[in-house]
Structure formats: structure tokens, C-alpha cells
Write a protein that holds these residues in place. Structure first.
Motif, PDB file in Angstrom:
ATOM      1  N   ALA A  58      -7.600   7.320  -2.415  1.00  0.00           N
ATOM      2  CA  ALA A  58      -7.679   6.423  -3.572  1.00  0.00           C
ATOM      3  C   ALA A  58      -8.473   5.194  -3.157  1.00  0.00           C
ATOM      4  O   ALA A  58      -8.515   4.828  -1.984  1.00  0.00           O
ATOM      5  CB  ALA A  58      -6.281   6.018  -4.045  1.00  0.00           C
ATOM      6  N   LEU A  87       0.665   5.800  -1.165  1.00  0.00           N
ATOM      7  CA  LEU A  87      -0.151   6.902  -1.651  1.00  0.00           C
ATOM      8  C   LEU A  87       0.732   8.126  -1.737  1.00  0.00           C
ATOM      9  O   LEU A  87       1.510   8.420  -0.819  1.00  0.00           O
ATOM     10  CB  LEU A  87      -1.316   7.140  -0.695  1.00  0.00           C
ATOM     11  N   ALA A  99      -6.453  -2.669  -8.996  1.00  0.00           N
ATOM     12  CA  ALA A  99      -6.085  -1.282  -9.302  1.00  0.00           C
ATOM     13  C   ALA A  99      -4.710  -0.964  -8.730  1.00  0.00           C
ATOM     14  O   ALA A  99      -4.454  -1.185  -7.543  1.00  0.00           O
ATOM     15  CB  ALA A  99      -7.127  -0.328  -8.732  1.00  0.00           C
ATOM     16  N   SER A 100      -3.839  -0.426  -9.559  1.00  0.00           N
ATOM     17  CA  SER A 100      -2.477  -0.130  -9.110  1.00  0.00           C
ATOM     18  C   SER A 100      -2.448   0.990  -8.075  1.00  0.00           C
ATOM     19  O   SER A 100      -1.532   1.041  -7.250  1.00  0.00           O
ATOM     20  CB  SER A 100      -1.609   0.264 -10.313  1.00  0.00           C
ATOM     21  N   ASN A 101      -3.450   1.894  -8.075  1.00  0.00           N
ATOM     22  CA  ASN A 101      -3.416   3.013  -7.134  1.00  0.00           C
ATOM     23  C   ASN A 101      -3.697   2.596  -5.694  1.00  0.00           C
ATOM     24  O   ASN A 101      -3.542   3.392  -4.772  1.00  0.00           O
ATOM     25  CB  ASN A 101      -4.397   4.109  -7.569  1.00  0.00           C
ATOM     26  N   THR A 131       0.829  -1.190   0.000  1.00  0.00           N
ATOM     27  CA  THR A 131       0.000   0.000   0.000  1.00  0.00           C
ATOM     28  C   THR A 131       0.868   1.246   0.000  1.00  0.00           C
ATOM     29  O   THR A 131       1.822   1.365   0.763  1.00  0.00           O
ATOM     30  CB  THR A 131      -0.908   0.026   1.243  1.00  0.00           C
TER      31      THR A 131
END
Length: 333
Positions: A103, A10, A140-142, A8
Motif C-alpha cells: 500500500a 497492513l 490516506a488511511s491505508n 502503520t
């Protein structure tokens, strides 16, 4: 579900290794009922539905990110001893200080192939082997879903203490389960081109994807077992349905660790499961073992249906073979 490692991150923050894994099976061995644990997978092979599993915690990023997951998993027996399960999670990520946008998106789809290798009713012991595949690029890559597959061969075991002598009868409701898996990413590293902001020169960054030892276990004290196989204390019915437990869910990078290091991360998870005839409900705290595993105590909860008990001649029946013995914790009272 297999032990997937969610990376994870961001807004360019350092990624934290956070394990996400809803439990996927329950099992009857002699008089012993092994419930579906919430984070590590237990050795059971059954028809089941875990929906939903929800969790909330702060990641080990610096600064930390708030992560919330809603996941589901469906397990289907092909034969009495072989099952396939499918599962995924929807993740919400957000900065704790609320200074930037968050996200959200799906994690990669996971498939677990599990085979019960050995079962001994007298000693309440069961052993299973499995292969988990995280299908890269399906999430999802984000929210940290990898673009490559990860393969995790895994051993699962469970042992009840019902074979202890009469002098230790109060320990007979105790059971332990354990899991050891070795996660092998399909891709050894990922290279990224960039530009140095000071010189304008082109750069190339390499991130190595480590091979991980995913390991953990649980220790449980079964109140249903105490009542049905040791002694009926006349406790309220609600108490007789409880299984207090502590889980440990840990990950250790063991190969290809140049950029990840070798620090073990994970959580210790005290909690309780209420078991019914057709479903169970569980809740546990998520206590990180170090700062890299998280920055606060989180929580995980799950509603889990026993399809093989709900409809043993229909959706809960193996595709090949007849209806099996119900796996209810009260089937032998």
C-alpha cells in the motif's frame, strides 16, 4: 515538523507506533550553530526547505512491514522569532515476505507554529515553544493516516558548551538539544462494527487513541565550532564541515492507554551532518530501542536548504521585519 505518530498497519496486522519527523530548523546562538537534526525538531526559527527526507525501516508489526517514506517540509518566518512550517510524507508499505500486495499514499499534512522564547549568546542557550497540528483526513488511511486532528504543544531547547573553562576546551564543541511534546488526539476512541466469523453475531470493537509524550534529544560535536572557536587543527576541509551526532526519538503513551499500553517506543540514531554555507546533508542509522519499535536497523537521510542564507532579502526574509543575520555555521569564522 511536529512529532507525528504514524500508526502503520497492513492486512489487519497489529499496528506499530513509529515516529516520523524530519527536522525543521537550524539556529545561530553566539558562536554556536545548531544544525537541523533529522528526526527531532531543534529550537531554531528560520526560513528553510527540507527536501527530500527519505527513510527505510521495518515496523514493529508482527510480522513486520517494510516502510519507506519520502517527505518534505517548508518553514517560513513571519517575524524574526515566529515561523510556520508545513510538511507531509509519502509512504510505501509492503510485506517483507512479498506474499501480499503493498500500500502507498500520503500521510496527513502537518503544520508547526514555533516561537523563539529566549536566546542567550554568552551561554549558547535557546528556548522555543510551538504547537503542531496534524490535520486528520488529509492523508490516506491505508498507510495509517488518522481521520482526526492531533494537537501537540511542544518545548524545544538547545545548549552549547562554549562557556566551559579553558581546562575543558576540547568539550566546547559539544552541544545538546532536546524536545518535549504532548500529543492530544481530537478523538478519544474509534468504534468499529463487525461480525463474529464463528457465531455470526454482530461485534463492536473499540480502539482508544492514547495521549502521547513525545520526547527526545541529540548530542553533537561540531567540527566547524572546533575550528572557528577553539583550535584550528589543520584538518581537511571536508572534516571541518562535519557534525557527528546521536539523536534519540521516543514516544510514551501516558493517558487513554487501555488498548495501546504504556510501553515506550522509539529509535536511537547515530549519524553525521555535513554543513555548508547554504545547505546541509545528513544521514543516520535508525536503531529501534525494542521489538515493538522495529525489527531491524533502518536508515534516514536528508538534504536541507538554508533559504535565509540563499536569499536573505527575498524568500529567506521574514514577512515582517528586515533581513536577519545569516545562520551559516561559518558566518563567524
Amino acid at each position: 515538523m511536529s512529532h507525528r505518530i504514524l500508526r502503520t498497519g497492513l492486512f489487519g496486522l497489529g499496528a506499530a507506533l513509529v515516529s516520523f519527523h524530519p527536522g525543521a530548523a537550524h539556529e545561530i546562538v553566539g558562536n554556536r550553530f545548531f544544525p537541523a537534526t533529522l528526526s527531532i525538531d531543534d529550537p531554531g526559527v528560520n526560513d528553510e526547505l527540507a527536501l527530500p527526507t527519505v527513510d527505510s525501516f521495518n515496523t514493529g508489526d508482527n510480522p513486520p512491514v517494510r516502510q519507506r517514506d519520502i517527505s518534505g517540509e517548508f518553514a517560513k518566518r513571519i517575524t524574526e522569532d515566529f515561523a510556520i512550517s508545513l510538511g507531509t510524507a509519502y509512504t510505501f508499505l509492503g510485506p517483507i515476505d512479498r506474499t501480499a500486495a503493498g500500500a502507498n499514499g500520503f500521510q496527513n499534512l502537518e503544520t508547526l507554529f514555533k516561537y523563539r522564547v529566549f536566546k542567550n549568546a554568552e551561554h549558547e542557550f535557546v528556548l522555543s515553544a510551538g504547537l503542531s497540528i496534524e490535520w486528520g483526513g488529509t492523508g490516506a488511511s491505508n498507510v495509517g493516516a488518522d481521520p482526526f486532528n492531533t494537537y501537540t504543544p511542544t518545548i524545544f531547547f538547545g545548549k552549547g558548551m562554549g562557556d566551559l573553562p579553558d581546562t575543558l576546551s576540547w568539550l566546547r564543541p559539544v552541544a545538546i538539544t532536546g524536545v518535549v511534546g504532548y500529543a492530544i488526539p481530537e478523538r478519544s476512541f474509534t468504534g468499529t462494527f463487525g461480525v463474529d466469523p464463528d457465531t455470526g453475531a454482530q461485534t463492536f470493537d473499540t480502539e482508544f487513541h492514547p495521549q502521547m509524550l513525545n520526547w527526545g534529544g541529540s548530542i553533537q560535536y561540531s567540527m566547524p565550532y572546533l575550528k572557528s572557536a577553539v583550535m584550528d587543527l589543520g584538518l581537511p576541509d571536508f572534516i571541518n564541515h562535519l557534525i557527528p551526532l546521536v539523536e534519540a526519538n521516543l514516544q510514551t503513551p501516558v493517558a487513554n492507554t487501555l488498548t495501546s499500553g504504556t510501553l515506550t517506543t522509539g529509535t536511537i540514531q547515530p549519524g553525521v551532518i555535513w554543513t555548508g554555507t547554504y545547505f546541509q546533508v545528513g544521514v543516520e542509522a535508525l536503531i529501534p530501542i525494542n521489538r515493538q519499535s522495529g525489527s531491524n536497523v533502518g536508515v534516514i537521510a536528508q538534504l536541507h536548504y538554508y533559504l535565509d542564507d540563499i536569499d536573505p532579502h527575498g524568500i529567506g526574509k521574514p514577512l515582517f521585519g528586515g533581513a536577519a543575520q545569516p545562520a551559516s555555521p561559518f558566518a563567524r569564522q
